[in-house]
Design a protein around this motif. Sequence first.
Motif, PDB file in Angstrom:
ATOM      1  N   VAL A 142       0.848  -1.410   0.107  1.00 43.92           N
ATOM      2  CA  VAL A 142      -0.025  -0.030  -0.135  1.00 43.92           C
ATOM      3  C   VAL A 142       0.900   1.253  -0.098  1.00 43.92           C
ATOM      4  O   VAL A 142       0.662   2.109  -0.801  1.00 43.92           O
ATOM      5  N   GLN A 143       1.787   1.381   0.863  1.00 42.67           N
ATOM      6  CA  GLN A 143       2.753   2.320   0.788  1.00 42.67           C
ATOM      7  C   GLN A 143       3.489   2.734  -0.400  1.00 42.67           C
ATOM      8  O   GLN A 143       3.799   3.656  -0.918  1.00 42.67           O
ATOM      9  N   ALA A 144       4.023   1.299  -0.984  1.00 41.69           N
ATOM     10  CA  ALA A 144       4.530   1.497  -2.359  1.00 41.69           C
ATOM     11  C   ALA A 144       3.707   2.060  -3.363  1.00 41.69           C
ATOM     12  O   ALA A 144       4.208   3.009  -4.177  1.00 41.69           O
ATOM     13  N   THR A 145       2.598   1.629  -3.545  1.00 39.37           N
ATOM     14  CA  THR A 145       1.646   2.154  -4.438  1.00 39.37           C
ATOM     15  C   THR A 145       1.364   3.609  -4.168  1.00 39.37           C
ATOM     16  O   THR A 145       1.243   4.436  -5.050  1.00 39.37           O
ATOM     17  N   ALA A 146       1.398   4.128  -3.021  1.00 43.32           N
ATOM     18  CA  ALA A 146       0.956   5.253  -2.846  1.00 43.32           C
ATOM     19  C   ALA A 146       2.105   6.379  -3.023  1.00 43.32           C
ATOM     20  O   ALA A 146       1.877   7.506  -3.907  1.00 43.32           O
ATOM     21  N   ILE A 147       3.322   5.783  -2.864  1.00 46.86           N
ATOM     22  CA  ILE A 147       4.324   6.724  -3.354  1.00 46.86           C
ATOM     23  C   ILE A 147       4.650   6.656  -4.778  1.00 46.86           C
ATOM     24  O   ILE A 147       4.642   7.773  -5.440  1.00 46.86           O
TER      25      ILE A 147
END
Length: 168
Positions: A142-147
């Motif tokens: 989720v963090q990777a996709t948001a970044i």
Amino acid sequence: MAQRGEAVFSLLLLAAAIFLSAEAYGIDGIGNWDSAGSIPLISTAAMVLTAGFVAVRSLVGQRTGDAGGLKTSGEPDSATDSGTGASAYGADTSAPLLSIDLIGVLMLLFAYVVAIGYTGFYPASLVFVAATIWFLQRGRPVQATAIALLCVVAIYAAFETFFQVRLP
């Protein structure tokens, strides 16, 4: 002593930087600072300067057995290192040249280049950045996709609105 192949590699980098600088000059020459070739010319000039600096340091280091003032692997420094391979900057210089992370990122980069032709720049970039961050962080999708989404939106805003350049 400088590592084997370091001088040759640094000279190849210098040659590539000089070639790219000549290509950048061919875009628009040295005209106005707002011409199409100014940014490539400035960036390749920086590449030539830094590659030249690295080449000179590696050549001098090979001749004198010194790394230009930097400690290299295999030379323990009793104040910071007991022969473990840690450099003066804290990096492990005895690590293998091709790590799993490097091979994984190169594979993702290859897939990205292929995907751009099929999906376009923005979707391929979103997937590439997200997959690379996810791979290197070993999780947190989720963090990777948001970044990745923030990066692609920033690229879109910069190129489409500010530079008014349409990316493929």
